[in-house]
Write a protein that holds these residues in place. Sequence first.
Motif, PDB file in Angstrom:
ATOM      1  N   LEU A  73       3.179  17.823   5.898  1.00  0.00           N
ATOM      2  CA  LEU A  73       2.426  16.701   6.450  1.00  0.00           C
ATOM      3  C   LEU A  73       2.064  15.682   5.373  1.00  0.00           C
ATOM      4  O   LEU A  73       2.208  14.477   5.573  1.00  0.00           O
ATOM      5  N   MET A  74       1.617  16.145   4.217  1.00  0.00           N
ATOM      6  CA  MET A  74       1.210  15.205   3.167  1.00  0.00           C
ATOM      7  C   MET A  74       2.403  14.404   2.654  1.00  0.00           C
ATOM      8  O   MET A  74       2.275  13.232   2.338  1.00  0.00           O
ATOM      9  N   ASN A  75       3.578  15.026   2.587  1.00  0.00           N
ATOM     10  CA  ASN A  75       4.762  14.294   2.140  1.00  0.00           C
ATOM     11  C   ASN A  75       5.157  13.226   3.148  1.00  0.00           C
ATOM     12  O   ASN A  75       5.540  12.120   2.763  1.00  0.00           O
ATOM     13  N   VAL A  76       5.066  13.546   4.415  1.00  0.00           N
ATOM     14  CA  VAL A  76       5.356  12.544   5.453  1.00  0.00           C
ATOM     15  C   VAL A  76       4.379  11.380   5.336  1.00  0.00           C
ATOM     16  O   VAL A  76       4.782  10.215   5.357  1.00  0.00           O
ATOM     17  N   LEU A  77       3.103  11.686   5.182  1.00  0.00           N
ATOM     18  CA  LEU A  77       2.095  10.617   5.097  1.00  0.00           C
ATOM     19  C   LEU A  77       2.236   9.788   3.826  1.00  0.00           C
ATOM     20  O   LEU A  77       2.086   8.562   3.863  1.00  0.00           O
ATOM     21  N   LEU A  78       2.508  10.437   2.707  1.00  0.00           N
ATOM     22  CA  LEU A  78       2.598   9.717   1.435  1.00  0.00           C
ATOM     23  C   LEU A  78       3.875   8.888   1.317  1.00  0.00           C
ATOM     24  O   LEU A  78       3.910   7.918   0.562  1.00  0.00           O
ATOM     25  N   LEU A  79       4.909   9.258   2.055  1.00  0.00           N
ATOM     26  CA  LEU A  79       6.169   8.523   1.971  1.00  0.00           C
ATOM     27  C   LEU A  79       6.452   7.686   3.209  1.00  0.00           C
ATOM     28  O   LEU A  79       7.547   7.171   3.385  1.00  0.00           O
ATOM     29  N   MET A  80       5.435   7.532   4.055  1.00  0.00           N
ATOM     30  CA  MET A  80       5.574   6.696   5.234  1.00  0.00           C
ATOM     31  C   MET A  80       5.698   5.236   4.791  1.00  0.00           C
ATOM     32  O   MET A  80       4.934   4.784   3.933  1.00  0.00           O
ATOM     33  N   PRO A  81       6.662   4.504   5.356  1.00  0.00           N
ATOM     34  CA  PRO A  81       6.818   3.099   4.955  1.00  0.00           C
ATOM     35  C   PRO A  81       5.560   2.279   5.213  1.00  0.00           C
ATOM     36  O   PRO A  81       4.850   2.491   6.189  1.00  0.00           O
ATOM     37  N   ASP A  82       5.297   1.348   4.312  1.00  0.00           N
ATOM     38  CA  ASP A  82       4.148   0.455   4.443  1.00  0.00           C
ATOM     39  C   ASP A  82       4.470  -0.600   5.493  1.00  0.00           C
ATOM     40  O   ASP A  82       5.466  -1.302   5.393  1.00  0.00           O
ATOM     41  N   GLN A  83       3.634  -0.712   6.485  1.00  0.00           N
ATOM     42  CA  GLN A  83       3.893  -1.643   7.585  1.00  0.00           C
ATOM     43  C   GLN A  83       3.393  -3.051   7.299  1.00  0.00           C
ATOM     44  O   GLN A  83       3.802  -3.990   7.942  1.00  0.00           O
ATOM     45  N   LYS A  84       2.500  -3.206   6.333  1.00  0.00           N
ATOM     46  CA  LYS A  84       1.938  -4.521   5.983  1.00  0.00           C
ATOM     47  C   LYS A  84       1.421  -5.253   7.221  1.00  0.00           C
ATOM     48  O   LYS A  84       1.771  -6.394   7.483  1.00  0.00           O
ATOM     49  N   LEU A  85       0.609  -4.548   7.981  1.00  0.00           N
ATOM     50  CA  LEU A  85       0.049  -5.154   9.187  1.00  0.00           C
ATOM     51  C   LEU A  85      -0.906  -6.276   8.815  1.00  0.00           C
ATOM     52  O   LEU A  85      -1.630  -6.193   7.827  1.00  0.00           O
ATOM     53  N   GLU A  86      -0.907  -7.301   9.608  1.00  0.00           N
ATOM     54  CA  GLU A  86      -1.764  -8.457   9.345  1.00  0.00           C
ATOM     55  C   GLU A  86      -3.202  -8.232   9.810  1.00  0.00           C
ATOM     56  O   GLU A  86      -4.073  -9.022   9.512  1.00  0.00           O
ATOM     57  N   THR A  87      -3.443  -7.182  10.563  1.00  0.00           N
ATOM     58  CA  THR A  87      -4.791  -6.918  11.042  1.00  0.00           C
ATOM     59  C   THR A  87      -5.617  -6.290   9.941  1.00  0.00           C
ATOM     60  O   THR A  87      -5.094  -5.604   9.058  1.00  0.00           O
ATOM     61  N   LYS A  88      -6.917  -6.515  10.004  1.00  0.00           N
ATOM     62  CA  LYS A  88      -7.821  -5.937   9.011  1.00  0.00           C
ATOM     63  C   LYS A  88      -8.079  -4.479   9.352  1.00  0.00           C
ATOM     64  O   LYS A  88      -8.039  -4.075  10.501  1.00  0.00           O
ATOM     65  N   ALA A  89      -8.335  -3.717   8.345  1.00  0.00           N
ATOM     66  CA  ALA A  89      -8.654  -2.303   8.543  1.00  0.00           C
ATOM     67  C   ALA A  89      -9.975  -2.180   9.282  1.00  0.00           C
ATOM     68  O   ALA A  89     -10.868  -3.015   9.141  1.00  0.00           O
ATOM     69  N   LEU A  90     -10.086  -1.145  10.098  1.00  0.00           N
ATOM     70  CA  LEU A  90     -11.319  -0.930  10.840  1.00  0.00           C
ATOM     71  C   LEU A  90     -12.486  -0.646   9.890  1.00  0.00           C
ATOM     72  O   LEU A  90     -13.587  -1.113  10.098  1.00  0.00           O
ATOM     73  N   ILE A  91     -12.223   0.115   8.885  1.00  0.00           N
ATOM     74  CA  ILE A  91     -13.256   0.451   7.908  1.00  0.00           C
ATOM     75  C   ILE A  91     -12.762   0.004   6.540  1.00  0.00           C
ATOM     76  O   ILE A  91     -11.734   0.474   6.066  1.00  0.00           O
ATOM     77  N   GLU A  92     -13.477  -0.887   5.942  1.00  0.00           N
ATOM     78  CA  GLU A  92     -13.100  -1.353   4.613  1.00  0.00           C
ATOM     79  C   GLU A  92     -14.022  -0.716   3.582  1.00  0.00           C
ATOM     80  O   GLU A  92     -15.125  -1.179   3.349  1.00  0.00           O
ATOM     81  N   ILE A  93     -13.539   0.356   3.005  1.00  0.00           N
ATOM     82  CA  ILE A  93     -14.276   1.059   1.967  1.00  0.00           C
ATOM     83  C   ILE A  93     -13.486   0.888   0.683  1.00  0.00           C
ATOM     84  O   ILE A  93     -12.306   1.249   0.631  1.00  0.00           O
ATOM     85  N   PRO A  94     -14.130   0.339  -0.346  1.00  0.00           N
ATOM     86  CA  PRO A  94     -13.409   0.152  -1.611  1.00  0.00           C
ATOM     87  C   PRO A  94     -12.887   1.483  -2.160  1.00  0.00           C
ATOM     88  O   PRO A  94     -13.595   2.480  -2.178  1.00  0.00           O
ATOM     89  N   HIS A  95     -11.645   1.492  -2.552  1.00  0.00           N
ATOM     90  CA  HIS A  95     -10.984   2.632  -3.187  1.00  0.00           C
ATOM     91  C   HIS A  95     -10.919   3.871  -2.288  1.00  0.00           C
ATOM     92  O   HIS A  95     -10.882   4.996  -2.786  1.00  0.00           O
ATOM     93  N   LEU A  96     -10.905   3.663  -0.983  1.00  0.00           N
ATOM     94  CA  LEU A  96     -10.781   4.783  -0.062  1.00  0.00           C
ATOM     95  C   LEU A  96      -9.475   5.538  -0.298  1.00  0.00           C
ATOM     96  O   LEU A  96      -9.426   6.761  -0.173  1.00  0.00           O
ATOM     97  N   ASP A  97      -8.427   4.821  -0.672  1.00  0.00           N
ATOM     98  CA  ASP A  97      -7.136   5.476  -0.919  1.00  0.00           C
ATOM     99  C   ASP A  97      -7.222   6.485  -2.058  1.00  0.00           C
ATOM    100  O   ASP A  97      -6.533   7.505  -2.048  1.00  0.00           O
ATOM    101  N   LYS A  98      -8.082   6.245  -3.023  1.00  0.00           N
ATOM    102  CA  LYS A  98      -8.242   7.197  -4.132  1.00  0.00           C
ATOM    103  C   LYS A  98      -8.877   8.491  -3.627  1.00  0.00           C
ATOM    104  O   LYS A  98      -8.471   9.594  -4.014  1.00  0.00           O
ATOM    105  N   ALA A  99      -9.857   8.359  -2.750  1.00  0.00           N
ATOM    106  CA  ALA A  99     -10.497   9.540  -2.167  1.00  0.00           C
ATOM    107  C   ALA A  99      -9.493  10.320  -1.310  1.00  0.00           C
ATOM    108  O   ALA A  99      -9.503  11.553  -1.295  1.00  0.00           O
ATOM    109  N   ILE A 100      -8.615   9.600  -0.628  1.00  0.00           N
ATOM    110  CA  ILE A 100      -7.597  10.258   0.189  1.00  0.00           C
ATOM    111  C   ILE A 100      -6.616  11.019  -0.703  1.00  0.00           C
ATOM    112  O   ILE A 100      -6.274  12.167  -0.410  1.00  0.00           O
ATOM    113  N   HIS A 101      -6.174  10.399  -1.785  1.00  0.00           N
ATOM    114  CA  HIS A 101      -5.280  11.090  -2.726  1.00  0.00           C
ATOM    115  C   HIS A 101      -5.959  12.337  -3.286  1.00  0.00           C
ATOM    116  O   HIS A 101      -5.334  13.392  -3.394  1.00  0.00           O
ATOM    117  N   PHE A 102      -7.225  12.225  -3.648  1.00  0.00           N
ATOM    118  CA  PHE A 102      -7.987  13.367  -4.156  1.00  0.00           C
ATOM    119  C   PHE A 102      -7.993  14.488  -3.126  1.00  0.00           C
ATOM    120  O   PHE A 102      -7.671  15.639  -3.434  1.00  0.00           O
TER     121      PHE A 102
END
Length: 130
Positions: free
Chosen positions: A18-47
């Motif tokens: 599952l983590m490999n699928v999620l980490l290698l999922m293509p970036d969609q570059k959606l124009e919509t804003k994220a529902l929750i904007e938390i600075p550096h949330l991606d770092k917490a997800i990687h952790f």
Amino acid sequence: MFLRLFRSPFPFFGWFLLMNVLLLMPDQKLETKALIEIPHLDKAIHFFIYFLLVFLGVMYLKLKGREGTEWLLLIIAMAHGLQIEFLQKIPSVNRDFSWFDFLFDCLGATVGFLSARYYFKKFFATYRVK
């Protein structure tokens, strides 16, 4: 219940897949804003991703009586984090390489390693390997 969960290889390998699928999922570059904007949330997800991977792996190895191999799992998880960062640069994935993502992969793996060793010692130290 937890003992049965950790004795099976399926949680570890399922999470790895599952983590490999999620980490290698293509970036969609959606124009919509994220529902929750938390600075550096991606770092917490990687952790968290690497914390859980190594925690599940170390618990499985210890309950199977493979002492010493958990160090190898930690090293492999860290190498995997670096490999994923390089793979994210390929055109079909189209995501960014980040040394900070790799750092948080390594931190998560290390904390997962130490937590699993502590958890095993605290709750399963008297468990007999069959």
